[in-house]
Scaffold this motif. Structure first.
Motif, PDB file in Angstrom:
ATOM      1  N   ARG A 159       1.744  17.675 -12.017  1.00  0.00           N
ATOM      2  CA  ARG A 159       1.767  19.085 -11.622  1.00  0.00           C
ATOM      3  C   ARG A 159       2.873  19.849 -12.363  1.00  0.00           C
ATOM      4  O   ARG A 159       2.664  20.935 -12.892  1.00  0.00           O
ATOM      5  CB  ARG A 159       1.988  19.196 -10.112  1.00  0.00           C
ATOM      6  N   LEU A 160       4.066  19.176 -12.413  1.00  0.00           N
ATOM      7  CA  LEU A 160       5.198  19.826 -13.080  1.00  0.00           C
ATOM      8  C   LEU A 160       4.888  20.095 -14.554  1.00  0.00           C
ATOM      9  O   LEU A 160       5.155  21.169 -15.086  1.00  0.00           O
ATOM     10  CB  LEU A 160       6.448  18.956 -12.975  1.00  0.00           C
ATOM     11  N   LYS A 161       4.279  19.024 -15.209  1.00  0.00           N
ATOM     12  CA  LYS A 161       3.924  19.161 -16.626  1.00  0.00           C
ATOM     13  C   LYS A 161       2.983  20.321 -16.855  1.00  0.00           C
ATOM     14  O   LYS A 161       3.180  21.149 -17.732  1.00  0.00           O
ATOM     15  CB  LYS A 161       3.262  17.867 -17.108  1.00  0.00           C
TER      16      LYS A 161
ATOM     17  N   LEU B 183       0.836  -1.202   0.000  1.00  0.00           N
ATOM     18  CA  LEU B 183       0.000   0.000   0.000  1.00  0.00           C
ATOM     19  C   LEU B 183       0.869   1.249   0.000  1.00  0.00           C
ATOM     20  O   LEU B 183       0.577   2.224  -0.703  1.00  0.00           O
ATOM     21  CB  LEU B 183      -0.923   0.014   1.226  1.00  0.00           C
ATOM     22  N   ALA B 184       1.969   1.187   0.756  1.00  0.00           N
ATOM     23  CA  ALA B 184       2.853   2.348   0.831  1.00  0.00           C
ATOM     24  C   ALA B 184       3.478   2.618  -0.528  1.00  0.00           C
ATOM     25  O   ALA B 184       3.591   3.776  -0.962  1.00  0.00           O
ATOM     26  CB  ALA B 184       3.928   2.110   1.884  1.00  0.00           C
ATOM     27  N   THR B 185       3.854   1.529  -1.229  1.00  0.00           N
ATOM     28  CA  THR B 185       4.450   1.685  -2.553  1.00  0.00           C
ATOM     29  C   THR B 185       3.442   2.325  -3.496  1.00  0.00           C
ATOM     30  O   THR B 185       3.762   3.253  -4.244  1.00  0.00           O
ATOM     31  CB  THR B 185       4.875   0.306  -3.121  1.00  0.00           C
ATOM     32  N   ILE B 186       2.209   1.812  -3.465  1.00  0.00           N
ATOM     33  CA  ILE B 186       1.172   2.373  -4.341  1.00  0.00           C
ATOM     34  C   ILE B 186       0.972   3.857  -4.039  1.00  0.00           C
ATOM     35  O   ILE B 186       0.908   4.683  -4.955  1.00  0.00           O
ATOM     36  CB  ILE B 186      -0.157   1.599  -4.168  1.00  0.00           C
ATOM     37  N   ARG B 187       0.900   4.155  -2.723  1.00  0.00           N
ATOM     38  CA  ARG B 187       0.729   5.562  -2.329  1.00  0.00           C
ATOM     39  C   ARG B 187       1.853   6.424  -2.900  1.00  0.00           C
ATOM     40  O   ARG B 187       1.613   7.491  -3.461  1.00  0.00           O
ATOM     41  CB  ARG B 187       0.740   5.683  -0.801  1.00  0.00           C
ATOM     42  N   GLN B 188       3.058   5.867  -2.796  1.00  0.00           N
ATOM     43  CA  GLN B 188       4.209   6.646  -3.243  1.00  0.00           C
ATOM     44  C   GLN B 188       4.165   6.856  -4.761  1.00  0.00           C
ATOM     45  O   GLN B 188       4.394   7.956  -5.256  1.00  0.00           O
ATOM     46  CB  GLN B 188       5.495   5.924  -2.848  1.00  0.00           C
TER      47      GLN B 188
ATOM     48  N   GLU C 164       4.051  10.333  -6.746  1.00  0.00           N
ATOM     49  CA  GLU C 164       5.032  10.719  -7.749  1.00  0.00           C
ATOM     50  C   GLU C 164       4.361  11.093  -9.063  1.00  0.00           C
ATOM     51  O   GLU C 164       4.719  12.081  -9.706  1.00  0.00           O
ATOM     52  CB  GLU C 164       6.024   9.581  -7.985  1.00  0.00           C
ATOM     53  N   ALA C 165       3.341  10.282  -9.438  1.00  0.00           N
ATOM     54  CA  ALA C 165       2.605  10.564 -10.674  1.00  0.00           C
ATOM     55  C   ALA C 165       1.935  11.929 -10.585  1.00  0.00           C
ATOM     56  O   ALA C 165       1.972  12.733 -11.534  1.00  0.00           O
ATOM     57  CB  ALA C 165       1.564   9.469 -10.919  1.00  0.00           C
ATOM     58  N   ALA C 166       1.336  12.210  -9.421  1.00  0.00           N
ATOM     59  CA  ALA C 166       0.650  13.494  -9.244  1.00  0.00           C
ATOM     60  C   ALA C 166       1.645  14.645  -9.343  1.00  0.00           C
ATOM     61  O   ALA C 166       1.354  15.690  -9.943  1.00  0.00           O
ATOM     62  CB  ALA C 166      -0.056  13.508  -7.881  1.00  0.00           C
TER      63      ALA C 166
END
Ligand SMILES: [Zn+2]
Length: 499
Positions: free
Chosen positions: A488-490, A473-478, A482-484
């Motif tokens: 945002r940067l894009k 779950l922590a990996t998925i959250r991370q 990161e995707a979000a």
């Protein structure tokens, strides 16, 4: 200042009463013939420290020394209650202390003798009972207020816990307490005394409640009460000389069996019947378990007594009935077990109290070898004890023999147990900790004992499964974060990079 007390301890069947009388006679005779033994004590009296010999009559079942064998030595605190009456440790300590004071005022040496080692311990090393409410009322502690730590934490309690503290559940109702109340009790203890609360699982409400009761009774944290016992436990109330008369179990057991047989010959059955009569006049349907009814013999013969007629009729045939023979066997077994407990008390409680460094009064304990009776007993027990006692009474502290040097047995048995028994050391032992991973509901935490249990828990399938799921779950959250972040940067780039 110089207030000597001599105590004679040990199991039944080693000659405690006899030694007490011999010691008293020796004090009397040295006073009478003005021999210069270096002390001015004029007389000596024996104080009974056997919880059963407190009772009147019933001389056989309580193993009382016949008057002619007392050789004119006063025996106090003996035969002072009726069967059916209670007499507890606090009362005995109170009465014995008064009598000891009186003895000293009359240049008389008190010799405390008996097998109720629990009583003797609390008389000679009184602070151990400080947290015992029954005893506190007798020593009249004048602490009334609450300690600052306790007062502070009580102030910050949420309302529901504050009222729980004021109205703690009764001990009798604790078995049927709800999970919610169980958790609240533990939460309450945790907020008041976190160190103490780590000792108990939140579901162990009986122990949690006991800790809370100690806090209320003492007006101090339970962990503080335990720490205080470290510093106060070894303050001998008197200048103390203890004789422990000892016989190897393999030699003692047959002696104890023989004693039971002798008691039956001397009229044990008649006494059991009179006890039964007392019991039947006390509250109906309830088998008395206090006072004299705790004596070895009563419980063991209960099946026989139930079958027997209400009034005692000497009947030789009843002494071969199966329930009678079973009673004899049970009584022998109980006597042996009691002897083991008596020895354990001396080794685990009395010896550490004597051995721990003390301020003020000094205490000694000597082991005397009663493996053999008769002339050997007089040599090994009586003569040795008299000579040590004379040095003790003459205040020749530096000449007192090293207790461990007396015999091989003494060297082995008088060694205090290796693991220290400081009460506060319990505070850091067997602490319970919460497994955050396995706990789903914070008000029903999963608690596991530190050490082996914890190590097993973290290796368990269930726990590891939850760890993996948690990591997954922590990996998925991370990854999502990161995707979000990338999105945002894009978006920022697309809008012209103004950020
Ligand atoms: Zn876990």
């Amino acid at each position: 200042m110089n207030s000597p007390v001599i105590a004679v301890v040990g199991t039944t069947g080693v000659g405690k009463s006899k030694l007490a009388v011999e010691l008293a006679l020796s004090v009397k005779s040295s006073a009478a013939d003005h021999s210069s033994r270096g002390f001015t004590w004029k007389d000596s009296r024996v104080l009974n420290a056997d919880a059963m010999q407190i009772y009147r009559g019933l001389d056989v079942i309580t193993n009382k020394m016949p008057v002619e064998e007392q050789c004119g030595v006063d025996h106090l605190l003996m035969s002072i209650r009726n069967a059916g009456e209670d007499y507890v440790v606090g009362e005995w300590v109170h009465d014995a202390s008064d009598l000891i004071k009186e003895c000293h005022e009359h240049d008389t040496i008190p010799i405390v003798a008996g097998g109720t080692h629990y009583w003797i311990q609390h008389l000679l090393f009184p602070e151990r009972l400080a947290s015992d409410p029954q005893f506190r009322s007798i020593i009249r502690s004048d602490e009334t207020g609450e300690s600052p730590e306790l007062a502070r934490s009580l102030l910050t309690l949420p309302g529901h816990l504050k009222s729980l503290y004021e109205h703690l559940p009764h001990r009798e109702s604790i078995a049927s307490i709800s999970e919610e109340d169980s958790y609240n009790l533990h939460d309450l203890l945790h907020r008041i005394d976190p160190i103490m609360s780590q000792r108990w699982h939140w579901k162990d409400s009986r122990k949690v409640l006991r800790s809370l009761e100690i806090i209320k009774e003492n007006g101090r944290l339970a962990s503080q009460v335990m720490r205080d016992q470290d510093t106060t436990e070894s303050l001998p109330r008197y200048r103390t000389l203890i004789f422990w008369i000892y016989a190897e179990p393999s030699l003692l057991d047959p002696r104890l069996d023989g004693r039971v047989d002798q008691m039956i010959k001397s009229g044990l059955v008649r006494e059991l019947h009179s006890l039964k009569a007392v019991a039947s006049t006390s509250r109906a349907s309830e088998i008395p378990t206090q006072g004299i009814f705790q004596s070895i013999g009563y419980k063991e013969f209960s099946a026989y007594l139930n079958d027997a007629p209400d009034t005692f009729i000497p009947d030789p045939s009843s002494s071969v009935s199966p329930s009678f023979l079973e009673g004899v066997a049970q009584m022998k077994l109980a006597t042996r077990q009691y002897a083991r407990r008596q020895v354990r008390w001396i080794r685990n409680r009395l010896i550490p109290a004597v051995a721990s460094p003390s301020r003020g009064n000094r205490a000694w304990i000597y082991l005397l070898d009663a493996n053999e009776l008769g002339e050997t007993w007089e040599l090994n027990v009586r003569d040795k004890a008299v000579s040590i006692m004379n040095q003790f009474l003459a205040n020749q502290d530096d000449d007192m023999p090293d207790p461990l040097s007396l015999s091989k047995q003494a060297a082995e048995l008088l060694q205090p147990p290796k693991s220290s028994s400081l009460p506060s050391e319990l505070l850091s032992a067997r602490r319970k900790r919460i497994c955050e991973i396995c706990t789903k509901n914070p008000t029903r935490p999963i608690m596991i004992e530190e050490g082996k249990e914890w190590r097993m828990h973290v290796k368990s399938r269930a726990h590891r499964g939850r760890v993996r799921r948690e990591q997954h779950l922590a990996t998925i959250r991370q990854l999502r974060e990161e995707a979000a972040e990338r999105a945002r940067l894009k978006a920022a780039e697309a809008s012209g990079g103004t950020t």
